[in-house]
Design a protein around this motif. Structure first.
Motif, mmCIF file in Angstrom:
data_model
loop_
_atom_site.group_PDB
_atom_site.id
_atom_site.type_symbol
_atom_site.label_atom_id
_atom_site.label_comp_id
_atom_site.label_asym_id
_atom_site.label_seq_id
_atom_site.Cartn_x
_atom_site.Cartn_y
_atom_site.Cartn_z
ATOM 1 N N VAL A 17 -23.290 6.923 22.190
ATOM 2 C CA VAL A 17 -24.203 5.885 23.679
ATOM 3 C C VAL A 17 -23.562 4.794 23.165
ATOM 4 C CG1 VAL A 17 -25.935 5.377 24.626
ATOM 5 C CG2 VAL A 17 -25.869 7.812 24.467
ATOM 6 N N THR A 18 -23.383 3.811 23.431
ATOM 7 C CA THR A 18 -22.747 2.564 23.090
ATOM 8 C C THR A 18 -23.289 1.656 23.795
ATOM 9 O OG1 THR A 18 -20.560 2.906 22.309
ATOM 10 C CG2 THR A 18 -20.727 0.882 22.594
ATOM 11 N N GLN A 69 -17.702 14.259 25.920
ATOM 12 C CA GLN A 69 -17.643 12.983 25.785
ATOM 13 C C GLN A 69 -16.798 12.588 26.901
ATOM 14 O OE1 GLN A 69 -19.036 10.363 22.670
ATOM 15 N NE2 GLN A 69 -19.998 8.696 24.460
ATOM 16 N N ASN A 96 -16.153 6.496 26.556
ATOM 17 C CA ASN A 96 -17.490 5.515 26.084
ATOM 18 C C ASN A 96 -18.044 4.637 26.792
ATOM 19 O OD1 ASN A 96 -17.689 7.036 24.084
ATOM 20 N ND2 ASN A 96 -15.869 5.952 22.392
ATOM 21 N N SER A 97 -17.281 3.373 27.831
ATOM 22 C CA SER A 97 -17.958 2.699 28.273
ATOM 23 C C SER A 97 -16.590 3.015 30.366
ATOM 24 C CB SER A 97 -17.307 1.167 28.301
ATOM 25 O OG SER A 97 -16.126 1.234 27.573
ATOM 26 N N ASN A 153 -22.346 5.035 29.730
ATOM 27 C CA ASN A 153 -21.597 6.336 28.799
ATOM 28 C C ASN A 153 -21.542 7.403 29.650
ATOM 29 O OD1 ASN A 153 -21.902 5.086 25.571
ATOM 30 N ND2 ASN A 153 -23.135 4.013 27.519
#
Length: 324
Positions: A165-166, A203, A206-207, A171
């Motif tokens: 989790v950025t 995933q 990430n963004s 995310n």
């Protein structure tokens, strides 16, 4: 969620995995919190399925809560305050895994501490006094066969996999449910067991730097019921094939309205994938899951521009009003 609805499957599974997130049932207690700070990021959790062997007609789970586990805290109980809760569903929410067909159903979205995570736990409703978790077979689709899920009712179905989790970003992870590995027929005992080893964590990104999103709320006029709707996002200028397509299911909401929400992640305009395209969102809604003719007129949005890292509400104000 009802079964046996003919879903629209996007032609490219890779595009779905990279860009799609369809959501119709946000949970409570964290399910709609999306604010971030320097120390938190927003995590969206979806669930989807891989093709199953042909003798399964449905795999039905009732989820009470979704919890994620930071790396190093795997030994904590699911109700420990050190474990972020993504969503809770009072009374449980039903999911028919085989209805998803690579199309993620959003379980919840919330802001949680940034960092590394190693596990997602699905806490399932008990199978007594109501049968909440079961499978049906193609040969006998009316007969519900209970899934053996004692640990999933007590401490959660523990799905292992690393994700990050950025901080300050959206995310997204998807729980990829493979019925061939997750559903185990236990031979002479007659039990049908649910195994977490048949579910993996993917995933997606990430963004939102490599994607934008389109979102909206679909609703009918007051007192007009509907069951499901196909949502398709199609590039225009120039015209192309659908980049995402899937089915969402309605929920009753006061005052006397049936509605649902969706969000679809797509390549932004002027990107390498979509160098010049704008998008239209199409919605076809059906009275019940056996209908093949839409109950309402086809909804077609105006041309929409999608910007990387930004959610764009389908106008006006994200509301899609179904009509005759």
């Amino acid at each position: 969620m009802n079964k046996n609805f003919l879903t629209c499957i996007v032609s490219s599974v890779l595009l779905v995995a990279a860009f799609l997130g369809l959501g119709q049932m946000q949970g409570c207690s964290g399910g709609d919190s999306t604010s971030t700070s320097a120390n938190t990021g927003t995590l969206k959790v979806g669930i989807t399925d891989s093709p199953a062997f042909p003798n399964l007609d449905s795999v039905h789970l009732t989820i009470d809560k979704v919890v994620v586990v930071p790396t190093g805290k795997e030994g904590l109980a699911d109700n420990d305050p050190g474990l972020p809760v993504i969503a809770t569903f009072p009374g449980g929410v039903g999911v028919d895994i085989l209805n998803l067909h690579f199309l993620p159903q959003i379980l919840g979205t919330t802001a949680i501490p940034a960092g590394s995570y190693s596990q997602v736990r699905l806490i399932l409703a008990p199978n007594s006094p109501t049968l909440n978790n079961y499978v049906t077979l193609s040969a006998t689709p009316a007969q519900k066969l209970p899934l053996t899920t004692p640990s999933a009712q007590e401490s959660g179905l523990k799905i292992k996999g690393n994700f990050t989790v950025t901080a300050g970003a959206l995310n997204t992870i998807v729980l990829d449910f493979n019925p061939n590995d997750a559903i185990v027929f236990a031979g002479n005992s007659g039990n049908i067991n649910l195994k977490p080893t048949g579910v993996r964590i993917i995933q997606v990104f990430n963004s939102l730097t490599n994607a934008g999103s389109l979102s909206g709320t679909i609703r009918s006029p007051q007192f007009t019921t509907w069951s499901s709707a196909s949502v398709t996002v199609v590039p225009r200028d120039p015209a192309g094939s659908a980049v995402t397509s899937g089915v969402v299911f309605s929920n009753f909401s006061s005052p006397s309205v049936w509605k649902t929400t969706f969000s679809a992640f797509v390549p932004p305009n002027n990107s390498a994938v979509m160098p010049s395209a704008h998008y239209r969102v199409f919605v076809r809604a059906f009275r019940d899951t056996l209908s093949t003719v839409p109950t309402f007129n086809l909804y077609s949005s105006p041309l929409l521009t999608v910007t990387g890292g930004i959610d764009t509400a389908v106008p006006p104000n994200g509301l899609i009003q179904l009509g005759p």
